[in-house]
Design a protein around this motif. Structure first.
Motif, short mmCIF file in Angstrom:
data_model
loop_
_atom_site.label_atom_id
_atom_site.label_comp_id
_atom_site.label_asym_id
_atom_site.label_seq_id
_atom_site.Cartn_x
_atom_site.Cartn_y
_atom_site.Cartn_z
N THR A 132 0.83 -1.21 0.00
CA THR A 132 0.00 0.00 0.00
C THR A 132 0.86 1.25 0.00
O THR A 132 0.58 2.23 -0.71
N GLU A 133 1.94 1.21 0.77
CA GLU A 133 2.83 2.37 0.82
C GLU A 133 3.51 2.60 -0.53
O GLU A 133 3.61 3.73 -1.00
N ARG A 134 3.95 1.48 -1.16
CA ARG A 134 4.57 1.63 -2.49
C ARG A 134 3.56 2.17 -3.50
O ARG A 134 3.90 2.98 -4.37
N LEU A 135 2.30 1.72 -3.36
CA LEU A 135 1.26 2.22 -4.25
C LEU A 135 1.03 3.71 -4.04
O LEU A 135 0.85 4.47 -5.01
N ASP A 136 1.07 4.14 -2.78
CA ASP A 136 0.92 5.57 -2.50
C ASP A 136 2.06 6.38 -3.11
O ASP A 136 1.83 7.45 -3.69
N ARG A 137 3.28 5.85 -2.98
CA ARG A 137 4.42 6.56 -3.57
C ARG A 137 4.31 6.62 -5.09
O ARG A 137 4.62 7.63 -5.72
N ARG A 143 0.99 11.57 -9.98
CA ARG A 143 0.41 12.92 -9.90
C ARG A 143 1.45 13.97 -10.26
O ARG A 143 1.14 14.97 -10.94
N GLU A 144 2.68 13.76 -9.81
CA GLU A 144 3.74 14.70 -10.15
C GLU A 144 4.01 14.70 -11.65
O GLU A 144 4.20 15.76 -12.26
N SER A 145 4.00 13.50 -12.25
CA SER A 145 4.20 13.42 -13.70
C SER A 145 3.06 14.10 -14.45
O SER A 145 3.28 14.79 -15.45
N GLN A 146 1.83 13.93 -13.95
CA GLN A 146 0.70 14.60 -14.59
C GLN A 146 0.81 16.11 -14.47
O GLN A 146 0.50 16.84 -15.41
N ARG A 147 1.28 16.56 -13.30
CA ARG A 147 1.44 18.01 -13.12
C ARG A 147 2.48 18.55 -14.10
O ARG A 147 2.27 19.59 -14.75
#
Length: 225
Positions: A132-137, A143-147
């Motif tokens: 789950t933590e890896r999925l969050d990262r 999201r950063e790539s989309q930004r």
């Protein structure tokens, strides 16, 4: 720990990564000290934070590994030695964190049991939390790539708008040049017409003067004969 920073032995970028890695290592050491005093959920949370800090340290090592290739060969040996020291330090912190993560009794507190089935359930839960933590990262990176993609798209739109404006400006300038060429052509034609009229007037003037001279000569001749 690693040798003191020697800015004369490496590039400015390598030195900046080196200084940043020292801060990250100090933060990681502080987190490791805190983990040893915790148990249960607080310990797991502290381990996850330490793992993130360890990932950051590994990323800085990767950047230093790339940048040290750009250091002049005369001073690269010192930079390589400092890099190996940092790498060894981070590896030691990684082993220490792994040992703390493997300490199930401290990690799960009073819920720890020697029952193999219970251990398997706890391991599965730990793997699930880690996944789950890896999925969050990964989601954060996405999201950063989309930004960045949106920003790049905005820059592209602005660039296209600028190019369109420049195209219109060039076309307007070209039209002005064509119009100016038309004015020049008409001016040249006008000047040529004026030159022809001046040449014609000059021929007529010379002819009139010649006739007058001949008449004068004829009159003078008639008086003496």
């Amino acid at each position: 720990m690693s040798n003191p920073l020697d800015t004369d032995a490496g590039s400015e970028l390598f030195a900046s990564y080196e200084a940043e890695l020292k801060l990250v290592q100090a933060d990681l050491n502080q987190k490791l000290d805190q983990i040893s005093e915790l148990s249960g959920e607080p310990r797991k949370s502290a381990i996850r934070l330490a793992e993130r800090t360890l990932d950051e340290a590994n990323e800085l090592l990767g950047q230093m590994r790339i940048e040290k290739q750009n250091i002049p060969s005369a001073t690269r040996s010192k930079a390589n030695q400092r890099f190996r020291n940092f790498e060894s330090d981070v590896d030691g912190q990684k082993r220490k964190l792994k040992a703390m993560s493997d300490d199930r009794k401290a990690l799960f507190g009073n819920r720890y049991s020697d029952n193999p089935n219970h251990d398997q359930q706890l391991e599965q839960r730990q793997q699930l939390l880690s996944g789950t933590e890896r999925l969050d990262r990964s989601s954060q990176r996405l999201r950063e790539s989309q930004r960045i993609a949106h920003e790049t798209e905005g820059i592209g739109r602005d660039t296209l708008a600028d190019l369109q404006l420049q195209r219109e400006t060039i076309q307007h300038t070209r039209m002005n040049m064509l119009e100016s060429e038309g004015y020049v052509d008409r001016s040249v034609k006008t000047l040529r017409g004026m030159a022809r009229r001046m040449a014609t007037n000059r021929v007529i003037t010379i002819a009139i003067i010649t006739v007058l001279v001949l008449l004068i000569i004829a009159v003078i001749y008639s008086k003496f004969h």
